[in-house]
Motif scaffolding. Structure first.
Motif, mmCIF file in Angstrom:
data_model
loop_
_atom_site.group_PDB
_atom_site.id
_atom_site.type_symbol
_atom_site.label_atom_id
_atom_site.label_comp_id
_atom_site.label_asym_id
_atom_site.label_seq_id
_atom_site.Cartn_x
_atom_site.Cartn_y
_atom_site.Cartn_z
ATOM 1 N N LEU A 157 24.892 -17.308 49.955
ATOM 2 C CA LEU A 157 24.147 -16.498 49.002
ATOM 3 C C LEU A 157 25.167 -15.875 48.065
ATOM 4 O O LEU A 157 26.019 -15.099 48.479
ATOM 5 C CB LEU A 157 23.338 -15.411 49.725
ATOM 6 C CG LEU A 157 22.476 -14.524 48.865
ATOM 7 C CD1 LEU A 157 21.406 -15.358 48.153
ATOM 8 C CD2 LEU A 157 21.788 -13.471 49.706
ATOM 9 N N LEU A 158 25.095 -16.255 46.807
ATOM 10 C CA LEU A 158 26.086 -15.814 45.832
ATOM 11 C C LEU A 158 25.460 -14.815 44.878
ATOM 12 O O LEU A 158 24.326 -14.998 44.435
ATOM 13 C CB LEU A 158 26.619 -17.008 45.044
ATOM 14 C CG LEU A 158 27.224 -18.139 45.877
ATOM 15 C CD1 LEU A 158 27.564 -19.312 44.990
ATOM 16 C CD2 LEU A 158 28.449 -17.647 46.620
ATOM 17 N N ILE A 159 26.205 -13.768 44.572
ATOM 18 C CA ILE A 159 25.758 -12.748 43.625
ATOM 19 C C ILE A 159 26.812 -12.620 42.550
ATOM 20 O O ILE A 159 27.990 -12.393 42.839
ATOM 21 C CB ILE A 159 25.529 -11.399 44.316
ATOM 22 C CG1 ILE A 159 24.454 -11.539 45.402
ATOM 23 C CG2 ILE A 159 25.123 -10.348 43.306
ATOM 24 C CD1 ILE A 159 24.262 -10.320 46.243
ATOM 25 N N ASP A 160 26.395 -12.750 41.312
ATOM 26 C CA ASP A 160 27.313 -12.637 40.187
ATOM 27 C C ASP A 160 27.160 -11.269 39.559
ATOM 28 O O ASP A 160 26.057 -10.761 39.410
ATOM 29 C CB ASP A 160 26.984 -13.730 39.158
ATOM 30 C CG ASP A 160 28.017 -13.829 38.054
ATOM 31 O OD1 ASP A 160 29.038 -13.128 38.131
ATOM 32 O OD2 ASP A 160 27.786 -14.612 37.126
ATOM 33 N N GLU A 161 28.270 -10.645 39.179
ATOM 34 C CA GLU A 161 28.191 -9.314 38.605
ATOM 35 C C GLU A 161 27.775 -9.342 37.135
ATOM 36 O O GLU A 161 27.509 -8.330 36.526
ATOM 37 C CB GLU A 161 29.502 -8.540 38.763
ATOM 38 C CG GLU A 161 30.708 -9.211 38.151
ATOM 39 C CD GLU A 161 31.360 -10.190 39.093
ATOM 40 O OE1 GLU A 161 31.013 -10.220 40.288
ATOM 41 O OE2 GLU A 161 32.230 -10.948 38.639
ATOM 42 N N LYS A 162 27.693 -10.526 36.540
ATOM 43 C CA LYS A 162 27.261 -10.664 35.164
ATOM 44 C C LYS A 162 25.869 -11.283 35.119
ATOM 45 O O LYS A 162 25.550 -12.165 35.896
ATOM 46 C CB LYS A 162 28.230 -11.545 34.386
ATOM 47 C CG LYS A 162 29.617 -10.949 34.253
ATOM 48 C CD LYS A 162 30.485 -11.866 33.462
ATOM 49 C CE LYS A 162 31.886 -11.304 33.350
ATOM 50 N NZ LYS A 162 32.767 -12.202 32.606
ATOM 51 N N SER A 163 25.061 -10.798 34.221
ATOM 52 C CA SER A 163 23.754 -11.412 34.030
ATOM 53 C C SER A 163 23.571 -11.705 32.546
ATOM 54 O O SER A 163 24.157 -11.030 31.691
ATOM 55 C CB SER A 163 22.649 -10.514 34.540
ATOM 56 O OG SER A 163 22.599 -9.344 33.777
#
Length: 166
Positions: A157-163
């Protein structure tokens, strides 16, 4: 005000009939008095279908969907019964009400539906409940209506700090 035929379908609970409807225009509140249908002699146990004896009664008031600007409360006498055959103890209330519920299921569904289109804190402008209650009912209805998430086959499960909006 008498229970006109046009209002009966709105408060049709199997095994219960409308005794009367009282409206207090000063506080904008309607009270729907329900009583058990006299044609039903015994309540049957949900486990073994044996007629249950009555142990105790309790007068209840439950919030229901509003009628326009009128808040609506259902007033009825719930009773607790015990099965002599299997010993099961049940509280008998109109269908759609849990034994200790403060509101009908249809009101909770309506509040949950409102929460789809507005913040929970704005729901009290339309329904006489608090924002916290709206949040709790919304969560309760979502837990009932939505399926459990499927986590089969997830390796990471990957979470990116940029959207970014596309």
């Amino acid at each position: 005000m008498s229970a006109t035929p046009s209002l009966r379908p709105m408060f049709a609970f199997p095994g219960w009939v409308i005794e009367r409807i009282d409206i207090d225009w000063n506080i904008k509140h309607a009270f729907v008095h329900l009583r058990r249908d006299g044609r039903i002699q015994h309540v049957r146990c949900s486990k073994c279908e044996t007629p249950m004896g009555q142990m105790k009664t309790n007068d209840r008031s439950v919030q229901d969907l509003p009628l326009g600007t009128l808040q609506v409360n259902l007033l009825f006498t719930a009773f607790q019964g015990r099965c002599s055959r299997c010993g099961n103890i049940e509280t008998v209330t109109p269908p759609g009400l849990a034994p200790k519920a403060q509101a009908t299921e249809r009101l909770k569904r309506h509040v949950s539906h409102l929460c789809r289109y507005m913040p929970c804190d704005k729901v009290p402008e339309f329904i006489a409940i608090s924002g916290g209650t709206a949040r709790r009912w919304d969560k309760e209805m979502l837990m009932k209506m939505l399926p459990a998430p499927k986590r089969d086959g997830i390796r990471a499960l990957l979470i990116d700090e940029k959207s970014r909006l596309l």
